[in-house]
Each structure stands twice: as structure tokens, then as C-alpha cells.
Design a protein around this motif. Structure first.
Motif, short mmCIF file in Angstrom:
data_model
loop_
_atom_site.label_atom_id
_atom_site.label_comp_id
_atom_site.label_asym_id
_atom_site.label_seq_id
_atom_site.Cartn_x
_atom_site.Cartn_y
_atom_site.Cartn_z
N THR A 192 0.86 -1.21 0.10
CA THR A 192 -0.23 -0.14 0.31
C THR A 192 1.12 1.11 0.07
OG1 THR A 192 0.24 -0.04 2.21
CG2 THR A 192 -1.65 -1.34 1.11
N VAL A 193 1.83 1.10 0.29
CA VAL A 193 2.85 2.61 0.41
C VAL A 193 3.12 3.02 -1.15
CG1 VAL A 193 5.21 2.82 -0.01
CG2 VAL A 193 4.43 1.63 1.98
N ARG A 194 2.71 2.25 -2.18
CA ARG A 194 2.98 2.59 -3.07
C ARG A 194 2.00 3.94 -4.10
NH1 ARG A 194 2.71 -2.85 -7.27
NH2 ARG A 194 1.32 -2.88 -5.41
N ASN A 195 0.75 3.62 -3.45
CA ASN A 195 -0.71 4.45 -3.35
C ASN A 195 -0.64 5.43 -1.81
OD1 ASN A 195 -0.97 2.95 -5.54
ND2 ASN A 195 -3.32 1.67 -4.44
N ARG A 196 0.72 5.66 -1.57
CA ARG A 196 0.58 6.37 -0.80
C ARG A 196 0.25 6.62 0.62
NH1 ARG A 196 1.11 12.09 -4.37
NH2 ARG A 196 3.20 11.72 -5.86
N GLU A 197 0.13 5.09 1.13
CA GLU A 197 -1.19 4.86 2.26
C GLU A 197 -0.25 4.30 3.13
OE1 GLU A 197 -4.54 2.83 1.85
OE2 GLU A 197 -4.92 3.65 -0.03
N LEU A 198 -0.66 4.84 4.07
CA LEU A 198 0.64 3.56 5.25
C LEU A 198 0.37 2.64 5.71
CD1 LEU A 198 0.92 6.19 8.19
CD2 LEU A 198 2.02 5.88 6.73
N PRO A 199 1.40 1.66 5.32
CA PRO A 199 1.06 -0.14 5.68
C PRO A 199 0.45 -0.54 6.88
CG PRO A 199 3.50 0.31 4.59
CD PRO A 199 2.22 1.58 5.43
N ASN A 200 -1.01 -1.84 6.86
CA ASN A 200 -1.15 -2.44 8.31
C ASN A 200 -1.00 -3.38 8.47
OD1 ASN A 200 -3.44 -0.43 8.04
ND2 ASN A 200 -3.94 -1.29 5.95
N CYS A 201 -1.33 -3.28 9.54
CA CYS A 201 -1.03 -4.52 10.05
C CYS A 201 -2.19 -5.44 9.79
CB CYS A 201 -0.67 -4.32 11.81
SG CYS A 201 1.49 -3.79 11.30
N TYR A 202 -2.08 -6.92 9.72
CA TYR A 202 -2.94 -8.02 9.38
C TYR A 202 -2.94 -8.82 10.81
CZ TYR A 202 -4.45 -6.20 5.28
OH TYR A 202 -4.39 -5.28 4.30
N ASP A 203 -3.91 -9.46 10.81
CA ASP A 203 -4.21 -10.86 12.20
C ASP A 203 -5.39 -11.59 11.19
OD1 ASP A 203 -2.70 -9.42 13.74
OD2 ASP A 203 -4.19 -8.80 15.95
N PHE A 204 -4.12 -12.88 11.25
CA PHE A 204 -4.71 -14.21 10.44
C PHE A 204 -5.54 -14.86 11.53
CE2 PHE A 204 -2.38 -11.64 6.97
CZ PHE A 204 -3.91 -12.07 5.86
N ASP A 205 -6.01 -15.14 11.59
CA ASP A 205 -6.69 -16.51 13.30
C ASP A 205 -7.55 -17.19 11.97
OD1 ASP A 205 -6.99 -14.49 15.07
OD2 ASP A 205 -9.12 -14.25 14.64
N VAL A 206 -6.62 -18.25 11.65
CA VAL A 206 -6.92 -19.71 10.77
C VAL A 206 -7.06 -20.92 12.06
CG1 VAL A 206 -5.28 -21.18 9.31
CG2 VAL A 206 -4.40 -18.69 9.91
N THR A 207 -8.00 -20.89 11.31
CA THR A 207 -9.05 -22.05 11.48
C THR A 207 -8.73 -23.36 10.36
OG1 THR A 207 -10.40 -21.24 12.84
CG2 THR A 207 -11.37 -22.96 12.55
N ILE A 208 -8.51 -24.56 10.89
CA ILE A 208 -8.49 -25.72 10.07
C ILE A 208 -9.39 -26.66 10.73
CG2 ILE A 208 -7.38 -27.90 9.61
CD1 ILE A 208 -4.03 -25.86 9.61
N THR A 209 -10.52 -27.38 10.08
CA THR A 209 -11.79 -28.25 10.60
C THR A 209 -11.66 -29.67 9.62
OG1 THR A 209 -12.78 -25.63 10.86
CG2 THR A 209 -14.49 -28.08 10.85
#
Length: 570
Positions: free
Chosen positions: A247-264
Motif C-alpha cells: 500500500t506504500v505505492r498508493n501513498r498509504e501507510l501499511p496495515n498490520c494484519y491478524d490472520f485467525d486461522v481455523t482448520i476443521t
């Protein structure tokens, strides 16, 4: 006989002169008794009142005719510059630029989520191949143990760039393994006997640190007692973190992601086939600490200033259109009172609604949605919110309505206006027609779902049934719908043929043809009215009596000018 006529004429002249003399004397003395000696006084008053009524009606006709003029005619009539038209043109340009910019940013966010989901499937599902979807499953107990052990081994050795495990302080968040199973149960298919307690229990989650070693035998010990007929599903949950740097390329600050993974591991069907699925819930947060080099703060905050400009423009457009709507409502009440008092008749609702300009309502709705979407976009860029989907719905709908509003200005030309007039005239009949056809359509949906659902993939849910039938109406995907019907039951297969043939024949050859005929008849009626040029309502008949051209100068009002202030309420 001639003399008598002559004498009568002389006497009449004398009487007139005598009366005129008396009238002048009475007017000179104060005119207190003029009405007594003036036989034509009531007629003169009636003529004056009739003249005032005619002038009032003419003024009202001019006001109504001016209200329905296009911007160019209004400029010729009163010299008012078309501020709303110019503002709409500017607004379309800047809102489209805003939408494209946000769309590119939103596309990067969605792509980042989808690629991470695909990455997790390849990392944590053993021997996963793209496109397998629902076909990914295990069939033996040892395969279940191997897959769970594989997941844990990948957790210990994972290296996927800027991904990392969730940490709370200096401690990693543990992996959790949770089971759902029947409380008690025993099944003997050979003897055709079973004893089952339908109460579902959830086993206490077993937690394992991603950086610790876990023996393969311990996993078997956990599942051994429950991996029988009682097991419903096994869920493995853990959290991974990542940073979206693109997202830096679009002059936006990068976001931090939390991936809550569930394997069923889903065993609810107890068919010997345990489906394995991986899903994740994404939470977007502002990074705790960041530093961006190579881009000045001014460049990063330019989009914020642009969004503020759009908000100001939309608020101005909203105010102008609201003013026009209020003026139309006020003029509608004035016309209604005139018809009720002077003509003794009520104005039909069709004529009243002519004063309520639907295009202005459309622009007001688009401005409101764009303002809300722009505020959400500013909050997303400043990392206060992360509701990309909600923001995209507001901005997308607002932009769609803005572009639809352009048709209003094209409608001032007769050749382009016929589409709008046809849609407006045919709308009531179309709604009634769709209501009747919709009942038949719902009947086919329910019938197809209950009968063909177990044997055809496109009829498994009501949603897919509706999509399949709608595609058939448009002539799409017709052959595969017939072909993929499973022939496990000859009776159901025969019913499916009757069902599909009757649906296609009814909706394509009859209902759809009648629908097209309905629109065509309305189009021909509107076209004939335009060619004849006859008024189509009492309001148009009343307004057509005003023959003043926009350039006649009769529409100008004292104190008005072509300045910008004329666009606001007086």
C-alpha cells in the motif's frame, strides 16, 4: 319613425351628458355617491377583478414553465448561470478519480487476503492442490493423525517472509486443538443397533506452543478416545501476523494484519469421509510503530485534502438540490391552491408529483452516500477504521447514482428523453407484471430445491436454484443444467426433464415475450405523443397556455442577477 329615432338619440345623449356631469360633480365633491349614479360600476369592478385573475394565472404559468426549463433556457430567461450543472460536472470528475484511487487500494487489500489464504492452504494442508475445494478430505484414522501432525510440524518450521506468530509480550500465543463429539454412544452396523446420546459436548481445548516440540504419540492419545463414532469435528486454531507493504505505492501507510486461522476436520455426516477445510478471519489494525522514508508527509496527506474537497463539493451540491426540491414543493402547493380556489377542482397526484423532481432526490442520495464514504475513507487512511468493504459500498453506490444522474441533462433533448419517459410510464405495469411472474418463479425455485437438490449441484440451496433458473431465462448455461443431472433415480431424472422443459417454455417463450411487449407498447405510446406534441396532463395543458419565450424578458424578477448568490434561498 325616423324623427322618433332621432329624438330618442338626442335624449339619450342629453341623459348621458347629464349623468356624466353629475358624476363629475360628485367626484369633485368627494365621490361619496358615485356608485349610486354609475350604473356600470359593478361591471367595471368585475372587469378589474377578471384582469387581476388573468394576471395571477399568467404569472403562475410563467413560474411553473420556468421551473421546468433546462439550465440553458433558465440562463436565457433570467440570466442565471447553471451552477448546479457545472457543479455536477466537476463532481463527476473528482468522485470518479476518488473511486478509482480507493478501488486500487481496496483491490490490493482483497488480493493480499486471498493470496494469504491460498498460502496457508498450501502450507498447512498436506498434499493440497489448487482447485480441489470440497474434494479435499481424509478417509482413515491414520490420515487424520498424519494431517494434524503435519500442521504442527509446519508451524514449527514455517518461513513465509513477513509472517510471524502472534506474541503477547515475550510469549507466543499457543495453538489450540478443540473437539466436538456426542456425549455417549455405541453403534453396531453389523447388528443394526445403536445407542447414542444426542447431547453434544465440546472437549477442553488442548494448547501447544508453536516453538515447543510435540510428540506425535501425544496427538494420537488426545484423539484416540474420541475418533470413533462419537466424533463430530476437530478444529485447530492459531494466529499469524503479517504486514501489507504494497500500500506504500498508493501513498498509504501499511496495515498490520491478524490472520485467525481455523482448520476443521468435519465428520458430522459420519459417512467415512472427513472433509478438511481451512478458513481465516482477518483483522486489520494500525501498526504500533512505523517509519516511511522516500515519501514526504505532504505527499501522504494529499489524498486527505482531496477527500475533504469532495466532501465540500458534495455538501454544496446537496444544499443546492435540497433548495430546488423545496422550491418545487412550494410551487406545487401554490398551484394546488390556485386550482382549488379559482377553478374549484383538486389537482391529481400525478400532476403533484411532477413538481417533485426525482433527479434531485437521486443527486441528494448520491451526495449523502459519497459524503459518508469519503469520511470513512479518511478514517481508513488515518488508521482509525479498517472497514474497506463498508466504505467501498458507500463510494460505489454514490458514484453509480452520480453517473445515472447525468441522464437528467440528456433528457432535455427529445431524442434522448424517450428512454426516461418510457421507463417512467412503464414502471407501474412492470412492477405488477413482475409481481405475478415472481410468484410462479418462486414456485419453481422451491420445487427444484426439494426434488432436484439431492441429485444436482446447482439445486443444492435456494440461492443456487434461483441463480440457475435466472441463468436459464437468459439462455445461459442451459446444456450443462440438463447434462449434470445424476441418473441415480430414473423417476427424479424424468421429473427433471419435465421441470426444466416447462420452465424454459413458460418463461422464455411466454413471460419474457409478454414483458418485452409491455415495454414496446409503452415506447410506441410515448413516441406517438412526442410526434403529436399534445399535452399529456392537466398541468401541461395549464402550462402550455404560456407562450412567452425564454428570451422575452417576461421571466425576470426585480432584484435578481446572474451572480452566484442567486442560487441560494432568498
Amino acid at each position: 319613425m325616423v324623427e322618433s329615432d332621432h329624438v330618442s338619440e338626442c335624449e339619450m345623449r342629453f341623459v348621458v351628458q347629464h349623468c356624466s356631469g353629475q358624476s363629475s360633480e360628485m367626484e369633485h365633491s368627494g365621490g361619496l355617491y358615485s356608485s349610486v349614479y354609475e350604473p356600470n360600476g359593478h361591471a367595471a369592478w368585475a372587469d378589474d377583478q377578471q384582469h387581476q385573475d388573468k394576471e395571477t394565472a399568467d404569472n403562475l404559468r410563467r413560474k411553473i414553465k420556468y421551473f421546468f426549463m433546462n439550465p440553458c433556457e433558465k440562463y436565457k430567461a433570467r440570466g442565471r448561470k447553471p451552477w448546479k450543472l457545472m457543479l455536477q460536472i466537476i463532481k463527476i470528475a473528482i468522485i470518479t478519480i476518488q473511486l478509482v484511487s480507493f478501488g486500487l487500494s481496496n483491490q490490493m487489500v482483497v488480493t493480499f487476503k486471498e493470496e494469504n489464504l491460498m498460502t496457508f492452504k498450501h502450507l498447512f494442508l498436506k498434499d493440497y492442490v489448487d482447485g480441489r475445494g470440497d474434494s479435499y478430505a481424509v478417509y482413515r484414522q491414520d490420515e487424520v493423525y498424519e494431517h494434524i501432525s503435519y500442521i504442527y510440524s509446519r508451524l514449527r518450521n514455517i518461513t513465509v517472509g513477513n509472517h510471524a506468530y502472534e506474541k503477547k509480550g515475550d510469549t507466543y500465543s499457543p495453538l489450540s486443538l478443540c473437539q466436538e463429539f456426542y456425549r455417549n454412544g455405541s453403534i453396531s452396523p453389523a447388528n443394526e443397533t445403536f445407542d447414542i446420546d444426542a447431547q453434544i459436548e465440546t472437549g477442553s481445548p488442548s494448547c501447544f506452543c508453536p516453538k515447543c516440540r510435540l510428540l506425535y504419540l501425544s496427538v494420537i492419545t488426545i484423539l484416540y478416545l474420541s475418533l470413533t463414532c462419537r466424533l463430530l469435528n476437530v478444529k485447530i486454531k492459531f494466529t499469524l501476523k503479517a504486514i501489507n507493504l504494497q500500500t506504500v505505492r498508493n501513498r498509504e501507510l501499511p496495515n498490520c494484519y491478524d490472520f485467525d486461522v481455523t482448520i476443521t476436520f468435519n465428520n458430522q455426516a459420519h459417512s467415512g469421509r472427513i472433509k478438511v477445510d481451512l478458513d481465516n478471519d482477518v483483522d486489520i489494525n494500525e501498526c504500533r510503530d512505523w517509519k516511511v522514508t522516500g515519501a514526504s508527509p505532504k505527499n501522504i496527506y494529499y489524498p486527505l485534502l482531496f477527500d475533504c474537497l469532495i466532501i465540500v463539493t458534495c455538501i454544496t451540491s446537496l444544499a443546492l438540490c435540497t433548495r430546488s426540491v423545496l422550491n418545487g414543493i412550494r410551487l406545487q402547493f401554490e398551484y394546488t391552491d390556485f386550482c382549488l380556489v379559482r377553478q374549484g377542482k383538486k389537482v391529481p397526484w400525478s400532476d403533484r408529483l411532477e413538481f417533485l423532481n426525482g433527479w434531485y432526490i437521486l443527486i441528494i442520495a448520491s451526495d449523502t452516500l459519497t459524503i459518508i464514504g469519503s469520511i470513512l475513507k479518511i478514517e481508513i487512511q488515518t488508521k482509525i477504521l479498517t472497514s474497506y468493504d463498508v466504505c467501498s459500498i458507500f463510494l460505489g453506490t454514490g458514484t453509480m447514482l452520480v453517473w445515472i444522474g447525468v441522464i437528467r441533462y440528456m433528457g432535455y433533448f427529445k431524442k434522448y428523453n424517450i428512454l426516461i419517459l418510457t421507463l417512467r410510464a412503464a414502471f407501474p405495469n412492470v412492477v405488477r407484471f413482475i409481481g405475478c411472474a415472481g410468484i410462479i418463479y418462486l414456485g419453481y425455485c422451491f420445487c427444484g430445491w426439494i426434488v432436484l437438490g439431492p441429485y444436482h449441484e446447482k439445486f443444492r440451496t435456494l440461492n443456487t436454484v434461483s441463480e440457475c433458473l435466472f441463468s436459464l431465462i437468459n439462455g445461459d448455461d442451459m446444456y450443462p443444467t440438463f447434462k449434470y443431472m445424476k441418473q441415480k433415480s430414473y423417476l427424479v431424472w424424468l421429473f427433471s426433464r419435465v421441470y426444466l422443459y416447462t420452465f424454459v417454455s413458460l418463461f422464455i417463450y411466454m413471460i419474457l415475450s409478454l414483458f418485452i411487449t409491455l415495454i414496446t407498447d409503452t415506447y410506441d405510446t410515448i413516441k406517438q405523443q412526442q410526434q403529436e406534441g399534445s399535452p399529456v396532463s392537466e398541468l401541461h395543458c395549464f402550462m402550455s397556455e404560456c407562450k412567452d419565450l425564454p428570451t422575452s424578458g417576461r421571466y425576470r424578477v426585480e432584484g435578481e442577477s446572474g451572480s452566484f448568490t442567486c442560487c441560494f434561498p432568498r
